[in-house]
Design an enzyme around this catalytic site. Structure first.
Site, PDB file in Angstrom:
ATOM      1  N   PRO A 153       0.816  -1.224   0.000  1.00  0.00           N
ATOM      2  CA  PRO A 153       0.000   0.000   0.000  1.00  0.00           C
ATOM      3  C   PRO A 153       0.845   1.268   0.000  1.00  0.00           C
ATOM      4  CG  PRO A 153      -0.747  -1.539   1.690  1.00  0.00           C
ATOM      5  CD  PRO A 153       0.577  -2.040   1.201  1.00  0.00           C
TER       6      PRO A 153
ATOM      7  N   GLU B 279       2.997  -7.972   8.768  1.00  0.00           N
ATOM      8  CA  GLU B 279       2.979  -6.499   8.823  1.00  0.00           C
ATOM      9  C   GLU B 279       3.960  -5.896   7.824  1.00  0.00           C
ATOM     10  OE1 GLU B 279       0.154  -7.272  10.923  1.00  0.00           O
ATOM     11  OE2 GLU B 279       0.576  -5.161  10.544  1.00  0.00           O
TER      12      GLU B 279
ATOM     13  N   ARG C  68      -1.195  -8.836 -20.669  1.00  0.00           N
ATOM     14  CA  ARG C  68      -2.088  -8.524 -21.792  1.00  0.00           C
ATOM     15  C   ARG C  68      -1.354  -7.716 -22.866  1.00  0.00           C
ATOM     16  NH1 ARG C  68      -7.386  -9.211 -20.981  1.00  0.00           N
ATOM     17  NH2 ARG C  68      -8.018  -7.463 -22.300  1.00  0.00           N
TER      18      ARG C  68
ATOM     19  N   ASP D 111      -8.666  -2.210 -24.945  1.00  0.00           N
ATOM     20  CA  ASP D 111      -9.231  -2.161 -23.584  1.00  0.00           C
ATOM     21  C   ASP D 111      -9.561  -0.719 -23.242  1.00  0.00           C
ATOM     22  OD1 ASP D 111      -8.832  -4.803 -23.317  1.00  0.00           O
ATOM     23  OD2 ASP D 111      -7.047  -4.679 -22.069  1.00  0.00           O
TER      24      ASP D 111
END
Ligand SMILES: Nc1nonc1C(=O)N1CCN(Cc2ccccn2)CC1
Length: 249
Positions: free
Chosen positions: A92, A119, A157, A172
């Protein structure tokens, strides 16, 4: 492209190496995969790879040594040019994954994806052996494996021949910076809802314009932020003006 995942759960990656277009392409050797479990590099008999955090706090932290050794082992397996490789930690705290970053990564020969659990990992691994941190979104999941597989799927892709001739990632949504238009298939009527007549007209120029208008309409209503930095073609500007006039009426 050779992708290696450093993970405590190698079997999780079967969902991308054995199934779907990515699985088929791997079986055709269009891309290659290997998982490395850092537990094999633990220097204790019990295979400990995590320990309590210095400074206290909840949970455990993945130790530096086994991860560092796993990354080194992955680098020894590189094919193609060593230069055209990247070691990425999914977290994150990373730079948000974008279409632009996906395109950049799809040009690499070698990709190493470090999947954290608990963690997180000892900061000294990130400082010495990781090239960049990437986040798949501002939320927290249980580990780096699913984020790694999302990154792999998006990147693959754009690797030649993974999607085959028919489909193409260039079409896309996001490839042209707009959201996708609505799709329909048979039957022509479902629960009293008909397919838009234009799509049955056979007039491909008008169908293309209708689809572009739908993409612009969706992008304007759902993700106006995407239009802020996007250069508009004259046809797109005309259609957007038309859409805005309609909503002002
Ligand atoms: N969002 C995401 N985009 O990529 N990865 C994620 C993500 O949520 N996770 C879960 C926690 N893991 C371990 C961890 C915990 C704290 C600090 C660093 N690492 C990493 C992967």
């Amino acid at each position: 492209m050779f992708i290696q995942a450093i993970t405590l759960f190698p079997e999780m990656f079967e969902s991308i190496t054995e199934y779907g277009v990515t699985g088929r392409a791997r079986k055709q050797d269009i891309w290659q995969f290997a998982a490395i479990n850092p537990r094999q590099f633990a220097d204790n008999k019990l295979g400990y790879i995590d320990d309590r955090p210095f400074g206290g706090g909840v949970g455990m932290v993945m130790m530096a040594e086994p991860l560092f050794c796993a990354i080194q082992a992955a680098k020894q397996q590189f094919s193609g040019s060593l230069k055209n490789s990247r070691v990425i930690y999914l977290s994150p705290q990373g730079q948000s994954l974008s279409h632009k970053k996906v395109l950049e990564l799809s040009q690499l020969d070698n990709l190493v994806l470090l999947c954290g659990r608990y963690e997180g990992v000892d900061e000294r691994v990130l400082q010495t052996a990781v090239d960049e941190e990437i986040s798949i979104g501002d939320f927290v999941v249980s580990g780096g494996e699913l984020p790694a597989m999302m990154l792999m799927d998006a990147v693959l892709r754009f690797v030649p021949n993974v999607l085959g001739e028919i489909a193409s990632a260039e079409q896309d949504s996001f490839a042209d910076g707009l959201l996708d238009y609505p799709h329909y298939t048979r039957p022509a009527e479902f629960q009293g809802m008909a397919v838009p007549d234009i799509l049955k007209s056979g007039n491909h120029a008008l169908i293309a314009e209708w689809r572009l208008e739908q993409s612009l309409r969706r992008t304007l209503t759902r993700r106006p932020d995407l239009l802020v930095s996007r250069e508009l073609l004259p046809q797109e500007t005309r259609l957007l003006d038309k859409i805005r006039q309609e909503s002002d009426e």
